[in-house]
Design a protein around this motif. Structure first.
Motif, PDB file in Angstrom:
ATOM      1  N   ALA A 197      20.680 -46.236  72.854  1.00 31.70           N
ATOM      2  CA  ALA A 197      21.891 -45.956  73.562  1.00 31.70           C
ATOM      3  C   ALA A 197      23.119 -46.912  73.054  1.00 31.70           C
ATOM      4  O   ALA A 197      24.216 -46.187  72.644  1.00 31.70           O
ATOM      5  CB  ALA A 197      21.933 -46.386  75.091  1.00 31.70           C
TER       6      ALA A 197
ATOM      7  N   THR B  93      21.330 -42.428  77.835  1.00 29.54           N
ATOM      8  CA  THR B  93      19.880 -42.230  77.786  1.00 29.54           C
ATOM      9  C   THR B  93      19.221 -42.761  79.071  1.00 29.54           C
ATOM     10  O   THR B  93      19.465 -43.194  79.965  1.00 29.54           O
ATOM     11  CB  THR B  93      19.112 -43.347  76.855  1.00 29.54           C
TER      12      THR B  93
ATOM     13  N   PRO C 283      26.074 -46.078  77.278  1.00 24.70           N
ATOM     14  CA  PRO C 283      26.391 -45.910  75.895  1.00 24.70           C
ATOM     15  C   PRO C 283      26.440 -47.500  75.551  1.00 24.70           C
ATOM     16  O   PRO C 283      26.269 -47.600  74.548  1.00 24.70           O
ATOM     17  CB  PRO C 283      27.788 -45.301  75.726  1.00 24.70           C
TER      18      PRO C 283
END
Length: 84
Positions: A5, A12, A35
């Protein structure tokens, strides 16, 4: 999942089963990462549940990966590497 991520600047989610199958015990604890690699939501251990997470999609556009890693990618080369 957390590193992926962070490196790619996307959200994710990891989904895991709960319970015992043959000689394997599944603990659950599914989770969603932002993220930046931080865990945004995590399911409890050993309990079947539906996990919900509120996502701010602007975080992907503002991610560390966009500033540091993605700027150096060269997608025009990908087709050649894949034999297309």
């Amino acid at each position: 999942m957390r590193v992926a991520a962070f490196q790619n600047g996307y959200f994710t989610a990891l989904c895991n089963r709960v319970g015992i199958e043959e000689h394997v015990t599944f603990a659950g604890e599914s989770f969603v990462c932002g993220p930046d690699g931080r865990v945004l939501a995590r399911a409890p251990e050993g309990v079947e549940t539906i996990l919900y997470a509120d996502l701010d999609l602007n975080q992907a556009a503002d991610s560390h990966a966009r500033r540091l890693f993605l700027r150096d990618r060269r997608p025009e080369l990908y087709a050649g590497w894949l034999g297309r």
